[in-house]
Design a protein around this motif. Sequence first.
Motif, PDB file in Angstrom:
ATOM      1  N   ILE A   1      45.717  38.694  32.190  1.00  0.00           N
ATOM      2  CA  ILE A   1      44.713  39.217  30.552  1.00  0.00           C
ATOM      3  C   ILE A   1      43.931  39.432  30.583  1.00  0.00           C
ATOM      4  O   ILE A   1      42.732  39.234  31.537  1.00  0.00           O
ATOM      5  CB  ILE A   1      45.436  37.172  30.062  1.00  0.00           C
ATOM      6  CG1 ILE A   1      46.458  36.888  29.966  1.00  0.00           C
ATOM      7  CG2 ILE A   1      44.525  37.424  28.584  1.00  0.00           C
ATOM      8  CD1 ILE A   1      46.425  36.101  31.316  1.00  0.00           C
TER       9      ILE A   1
ATOM     10  N   ALA B   1      43.227  46.416  39.411  1.00  0.00           N
ATOM     11  CA  ALA B   1      43.048  46.540  40.429  1.00  0.00           C
ATOM     12  C   ALA B   1      43.135  45.039  41.033  1.00  0.00           C
ATOM     13  O   ALA B   1      44.194  44.940  42.150  1.00  0.00           O
ATOM     14  CB  ALA B   1      41.415  46.599  40.662  1.00  0.00           C
TER      15      ALA B   1
ATOM     16  N   CYS C   1      40.513  49.935  40.475  1.00  0.00           N
ATOM     17  CA  CYS C   1      38.714  49.274  40.580  1.00  0.00           C
ATOM     18  C   CYS C   1      38.792  49.506  41.669  1.00  0.00           C
ATOM     19  O   CYS C   1      39.215  48.581  42.513  1.00  0.00           O
ATOM     20  CB  CYS C   1      38.720  48.244  39.604  1.00  0.00           C
ATOM     21  SG  CYS C   1      36.941  47.728  39.430  1.00  0.00           S
TER      22      CYS C   1
ATOM     23  N   ALA D   1      41.636  41.238  33.475  1.00  0.00           N
ATOM     24  CA  ALA D   1      42.305  41.577  34.520  1.00  0.00           C
ATOM     25  C   ALA D   1      42.163  43.185  34.733  1.00  0.00           C
ATOM     26  O   ALA D   1      42.712  44.065  35.132  1.00  0.00           O
ATOM     27  CB  ALA D   1      44.157  41.162  34.886  1.00  0.00           C
TER      28      ALA D   1
ATOM     29  N   THR E   1      40.687  31.824  26.679  1.00  0.00           N
ATOM     30  CA  THR E   1      39.725  31.291  26.750  1.00  0.00           C
ATOM     31  C   THR E   1      40.492  30.595  25.291  1.00  0.00           C
ATOM     32  O   THR E   1      40.699  29.349  24.523  1.00  0.00           O
ATOM     33  CB  THR E   1      38.198  31.094  26.101  1.00  0.00           C
ATOM     34  OG1 THR E   1      37.668  31.831  25.196  1.00  0.00           O
ATOM     35  CG2 THR E   1      37.595  31.283  27.071  1.00  0.00           C
TER      36      THR E   1
ATOM     37  N   MET F   1      32.699  30.284  30.300  1.00  0.00           N
ATOM     38  CA  MET F   1      34.104  31.010  30.351  1.00  0.00           C
ATOM     39  C   MET F   1      34.817  30.195  31.611  1.00  0.00           C
ATOM     40  O   MET F   1      35.774  29.974  31.410  1.00  0.00           O
ATOM     41  CB  MET F   1      33.327  32.493  31.101  1.00  0.00           C
ATOM     42  CG  MET F   1      33.319  33.331  29.181  1.00  0.00           C
ATOM     43  SD  MET F   1      33.182  34.151  29.679  1.00  0.00           S
ATOM     44  CE  MET F   1      34.273  35.890  30.221  1.00  0.00           C
TER      45      MET F   1
ATOM     46  N   SER G   1      36.631  46.442  42.549  1.00  0.00           N
ATOM     47  CA  SER G   1      37.126  45.388  42.546  1.00  0.00           C
ATOM     48  C   SER G   1      37.629  44.322  43.997  1.00  0.00           C
ATOM     49  O   SER G   1      37.922  43.239  44.419  1.00  0.00           O
ATOM     50  CB  SER G   1      36.908  43.828  41.314  1.00  0.00           C
ATOM     51  OG  SER G   1      37.936  45.098  40.819  1.00  0.00           O
TER      52      SER G   1
ATOM     53  N   ASP H   1      42.597  36.427  24.535  1.00  0.00           N
ATOM     54  CA  ASP H   1      40.992  36.094  24.926  1.00  0.00           C
ATOM     55  C   ASP H   1      41.823  34.781  26.001  1.00  0.00           C
ATOM     56  O   ASP H   1      42.637  33.842  25.549  1.00  0.00           O
ATOM     57  CB  ASP H   1      40.037  35.525  23.623  1.00  0.00           C
ATOM     58  CG  ASP H   1      38.983  34.334  24.319  1.00  0.00           C
ATOM     59  OD1 ASP H   1      39.048  34.081  25.041  1.00  0.00           O
ATOM     60  OD2 ASP H   1      38.038  34.327  23.230  1.00  0.00           O
TER      61      ASP H   1
ATOM     62  N   ASP I   1      38.068  36.991  37.534  1.00  0.00           N
ATOM     63  CA  ASP I   1      37.182  38.130  38.004  1.00  0.00           C
ATOM     64  C   ASP I   1      36.730  38.591  36.383  1.00  0.00           C
ATOM     65  O   ASP I   1      35.948  39.502  36.350  1.00  0.00           O
ATOM     66  CB  ASP I   1      37.424  38.991  38.893  1.00  0.00           C
ATOM     67  CG  ASP I   1      36.623  40.141  39.445  1.00  0.00           C
ATOM     68  OD1 ASP I   1      35.829  39.605  39.344  1.00  0.00           O
ATOM     69  OD2 ASP I   1      36.916  41.511  39.460  1.00  0.00           O
ATOM     70  N   MET I   2      36.323  36.855  35.539  1.00  0.00           N
ATOM     71  CA  MET I   2      36.424  37.887  34.505  1.00  0.00           C
ATOM     72  C   MET I   2      34.757  37.994  34.547  1.00  0.00           C
ATOM     73  O   MET I   2      33.766  36.984  35.207  1.00  0.00           O
ATOM     74  CB  MET I   2      36.752  36.405  33.372  1.00  0.00           C
ATOM     75  CG  MET I   2      37.719  36.114  32.535  1.00  0.00           C
ATOM     76  SD  MET I   2      37.840  35.417  31.274  1.00  0.00           S
ATOM     77  CE  MET I   2      37.556  33.366  32.175  1.00  0.00           C
ATOM     78  N   ALA I   3      33.984  38.107  33.309  1.00  0.00           N
ATOM     79  CA  ALA I   3      32.873  38.630  33.058  1.00  0.00           C
ATOM     80  C   ALA I   3      31.881  38.820  31.889  1.00  0.00           C
ATOM     81  O   ALA I   3      33.309  39.822  31.115  1.00  0.00           O
ATOM     82  CB  ALA I   3      31.553  39.648  33.638  1.00  0.00           C
TER      83      ALA I   3
HETATM   84  N1  SAM Z   1      39.437  42.503  38.535  1.00  0.00           N
HETATM   85  C1  SAM Z   1      39.373  43.234  37.408  1.00  0.00           C
HETATM   86  C2  SAM Z   1      39.681  44.613  38.356  1.00  0.00           C
HETATM   87  O1  SAM Z   1      39.989  44.686  39.485  1.00  0.00           O
HETATM   88  O2  SAM Z   1      40.762  45.264  37.597  1.00  0.00           O
HETATM   89  C3  SAM Z   1      38.160  43.525  37.127  1.00  0.00           C
HETATM   90  C4  SAM Z   1      37.294  42.671  35.773  1.00  0.00           C
HETATM   91  S1  SAM Z   1      36.364  43.212  35.220  1.00  0.00           S
HETATM   92  C5  SAM Z   1      35.002  43.010  35.974  1.00  0.00           C
HETATM   93  C6  SAM Z   1      35.925  41.570  33.689  1.00  0.00           C
HETATM   94  C7  SAM Z   1      36.930  41.526  32.724  1.00  0.00           C
HETATM   95  O3  SAM Z   1      36.652  39.709  32.265  1.00  0.00           O
HETATM   96  C8  SAM Z   1      36.469  42.190  31.690  1.00  0.00           C
HETATM   97  O4  SAM Z   1      37.642  43.563  31.773  1.00  0.00           O
HETATM   98  C9  SAM Z   1      36.262  41.823  29.855  1.00  0.00           C
HETATM   99  O5  SAM Z   1      37.151  42.344  29.164  1.00  0.00           O
HETATM  100  C10 SAM Z   1      37.203  40.684  30.123  1.00  0.00           C
HETATM  101  N2  SAM Z   1      37.072  39.488  29.834  1.00  0.00           N
HETATM  102  C11 SAM Z   1      35.938  39.104  29.148  1.00  0.00           C
HETATM  103  N3  SAM Z   1      35.520  38.084  29.121  1.00  0.00           N
HETATM  104  C12 SAM Z   1      37.338  37.531  28.586  1.00  0.00           C
HETATM  105  C13 SAM Z   1      37.541  36.721  28.422  1.00  0.00           C
HETATM  106  N4  SAM Z   1      37.926  35.188  26.790  1.00  0.00           N
HETATM  107  N5  SAM Z   1      39.219  36.644  27.866  1.00  0.00           N
HETATM  108  C14 SAM Z   1      40.454  37.647  28.745  1.00  0.00           C
HETATM  109  N6  SAM Z   1      39.569  38.481  29.474  1.00  0.00           N
HETATM  110  C15 SAM Z   1      37.721  38.333  28.999  1.00  0.00           C
END
Ligand code: SAM
Length: 190
Positions: A61, A35, A4, A31, A81, A123, A6, A79, A104-106
């Motif tokens: 995770i 990437a 990715c 994760a 959290t 979060m 990112s 999750d 990098d969660m969102a």
């Molecule tokens: N850094 C990653 C990469 O380089 O491949 C890209 C991350 S992507 C922008 C954001 C990720 O956060 C998504 O895959 C989403 O499923 C995860 N996410 C959102 N809430 C989460 C939670 N409560 N626990 C774990 N992962 C979570």
Amino acid sequence: HFRCRSAFKLLEIEEKYRLLKPGLSVIDCGAAPGAWSQVAVQRVNSTGERPDLARGCVFGIDLLHIAPLQGAHFLSNRDITSPATHAELQELLPQAYADVILSDMAPNATGLRELDHERLVCMCLSLLELAEKLLRPGGSLLCKFWDGALTHKLREGLTRAFQDVKTVKPKASRKESAELYFLARTFRKT
Ligand code: SAM
């Protein structure tokens, strides 16, 4: 060869701040697709590719499935959290501590800017609980957030727990996006 784009944001932050070093233990929150973990695996030498350097470890995770990656240990469908995930990580980490927490969660964006902002700040605040349990004193935390009314709350929370907190905007982030990172260094454990 990155999963990715990112990855380039983390590489850019790494270029400047060098958080990841051979031998360190890293937790990569949110994760998928992996990437950032690819970057972390190289930097901490978790495959032992450089036998002359210390060998670190990377735990990724995500709520989603993450395809396997050599040198990384992924906990898919978790999750970050949730206290159950924290306990699982504690079991897996060497000496039960991480040196660096990356996030990098969102949340899935609703398009309502303030709501999305608030959800992501919540979060990020929950990462402080993770840090309290699993980050070693002196460790660092890098987390993505979307700027908004509660940014100061997040900064205050980080400032209570870390000696040094900086805002970082990688050039690789799209200009129009409100996406920023907090880099919090030198964790003071309470
Ligand atoms: N850094 C990653 C990469 O380089 O491949 C890209 C991350 S992507 C922008 C954001 C990720 O956060 C998504 O895959 C989403 O499923 C995860 N996410 C959102 N809430 C989460 C939670 N409560 N626990 C774990 N992962 C979570």
